[in-house]
Design an enzyme around this catalytic site. Structure first.
Site, short mmCIF file in Angstrom:
data_model
loop_
_atom_site.label_atom_id
_atom_site.label_comp_id
_atom_site.label_asym_id
_atom_site.label_seq_id
_atom_site.Cartn_x
_atom_site.Cartn_y
_atom_site.Cartn_z
CE1 TYR A 161 -3.57 2.63 0.70
CE2 TYR A 161 -2.25 3.27 2.59
CZ TYR A 161 -3.29 3.52 1.71
OH TYR A 161 -4.05 4.65 1.87
CG ASP A 263 5.97 3.25 0.79
OD1 ASP A 263 6.32 3.82 1.85
OD2 ASP A 263 4.79 3.17 0.42
CE LYS A 291 1.86 4.45 8.04
NZ LYS A 291 0.48 4.46 8.44
#
Ligand SMILES: Cc1ncc(COP(=O)(O)O)c(C=O)c1O
Length: 450
Positions: A161, A263, A291
């Site tokens: 994702y 990523d 994050k």
């Protein structure tokens, strides 16, 4: 236990859902008010939890408290963000100081440069830009790859994702019937509203399927701008790359003049001090972070080699955003990275992992369930399988209600964890915290063998 008894599973789920509802009457009632002004009663579709939406109140260290006053050990950590722990005094102090000095100028401040310098040292990539989320980081990284190469195609791994950009939000957890064969998955829009047209610029592969990556580069290598994937996929459970995967993908992308984009929004500064780059010793052209590096404030970052970032540095490609490098986020990131997520904390995560893995072994032998776990630093996840999962399709074959029941045992046993997604440890978690998770896991296993 050879075959799972569906009636036993249904009965346990119903019992645990009722138990959770009994403990969260205020959340359930508040949802009615929330739905009147907030679409669906939530700020993000992922906040709609089963069996009912839960509202938060506060957090300290490794614990969170919900609107009803229930205290949970927090292994959710806000989608893997709160590795610094809730209200970490170092982050609180940095943010408090910055608030009093002004929080937004549309100018870089000293902290912006210092965070970039720190990331350069930590990840071995010299040049950085900032944004406010992981989605913006992946979107900017893909734009850099396309701008630099003058090509359009992006190779993307099914079950990874990369956030909500329309050009990337495909096949995060697709209906495999719509995606077709594992060897040649088609891109499936993640949600309604994403034009299938965007998928035409994607080439999908299954995780760990090197032959598929080789085939794409052999057939269309001169049209590929880059390949993006999570170096350890953490959005299909926790899936370890097979030996040699990273090296082979690096070699193929380099040979065909395409950029390799890691990523590391979930893995960066969580699985090791220097993320997957440190863990695998392979250097991508670009890395995306977000994050955990912000200590709880919104942040995104793209780092790259001098060559990869040249098109941004010389102004040829625009990389924009009103809040990019926001001073409040930069202050929080500097404290988080330099004072909290220091080199020594990663060995502590591994110690806690050893204890959690022993509990998984115990639960497996008590219940006979196919059950194992993968852990990397602060991140880990259960797998309802005898063998390591290799890709999204392996994960998709798992009995979803089993995953949900384990989640309910944790929630009713005072542990907030994501429903089926990997857990996250923070620097504040201790043996007592993981001990609560371990007892709940064993209780879950025992209930299934009853
Ligand atoms: C690997 C990965 N990349 C990108 C994103 C998007 O990040 P954000 O939600 O901050 O936009 C996520 C979010 O979970 C993610 O897991």
């Amino acid at each position: 236990m050879a075959v799972l008894d569906p009636a036993l599973l249904d009965g346990l789920i119903a019992r645990k859902e009722a138990e959770l509802a009994e403990r969260q009457p205020r959340s359930i009632a508040f949802a009615e008010r929330a739905r009147r002004a907030l679409a669906g009663g939530v700020a993000c579709s992922w906040h709609m939890l089963d069996p009912h939406t839960m509202y938060g109140s506060r957090g300290a260290g490794s614990h969170v408290v919900d609107l009803d006053g229930n205290d949970f050990v927090d292994l959710h950590c806000g989608f893997g963000v709160m590795v610094a722990g809730h209200a970490n005094p170092k982050v609180v102090e940095a943010v408090r100081r910055r608030v009093g000095e002004g929080t937004h100028f549309a100018l870089p401040v000293e902290d912006t440069v210092e965070v970039a310098e720190h990331l350069a040292e930590r990840f071995g990539l010299p040049s950085w830009r900032f944004m406010n989320s992981g989605s913006e980081a992946t979107s900017d990284a893909v734009r850099i790859a396309r701008a630099t190469t003058g090509r359009d195609l992006i190779v993307r791994v099914e079950g990874c994702y990369h956030g909500s950009p329309d050009g990337l939000d495909f096949s995060g957890w697709p209906d495999v019937a719509a995606a077709g064969p594992r060897e040649r998955p088609a891109p499936v829009p993640q949600t309604v509203g994403i034009p299938a047209l965007f998928g035409e610029a994607l080439r999908m592969v299954s995780m760990n399927d090197l032959a598929a990556v080789q085939r794409i580069f052999a057939e269309e290598g001169d049209r590929v701008a880059g390949m993006i994937f999570e170096p350890i996929p953490l959005n299909m459970g926790v899936v370890a790359p097979v030996d040699g995967y990273h090296e082979a993908v690096r070699e193929l992308t380099r040979r065909h003049g395409a950029m390799l984009i890691y990523d590391e929004v979930k893995t960066g500064a969580t699985i090791a001090y220097g993320g997957a780059i440190e863990r695998f010793g392979v250097m991508p052209d670009l890395i995306c972070l977000a994050k955990a590096i912000g200590g709880g404030l919104p942040i995104g970052a793209v780092g790259g080699t001098e060559d990869a970032m040249a098109i941004v540095a010389d102004g040829t490609m625009e990389q924009e955003g009103t809040f990019n490098g926001n001073p409040l986020s930069m202050a929080a990131a500097k404290a988080t990275l330099t004072e909290v997520l220091t080199k020594d904390v990663y060995e502590r995560f591994e110690e806690l992992n050893r204890s959690m893995l022993a509990a998984v072994d115990d639960a497996r032998s008590r219940s006979g369930l196919p059950l194992r776990a993968e852990t990397f630093g602060a991140r880990g996840g259960l797998q309802f399988s005898d063998e390591p999962l290799r890709d999204f399709r392996d994960r998709d074959a798992v009995e979803g209600r089993l995953v949900y029941l384990e989640y309910l045992f944790q929630m009713t046993g005072g542990v907030f964890e994501p429903n089926g997604d990997p857990w996250t440890l923070s620097v504040a978690h201790d043996r007592d915290d993981v001990g609560r998770w371990e007892s709940n896991l064993v209780a879950f296993a025992d209930a299934l063998s009853a």
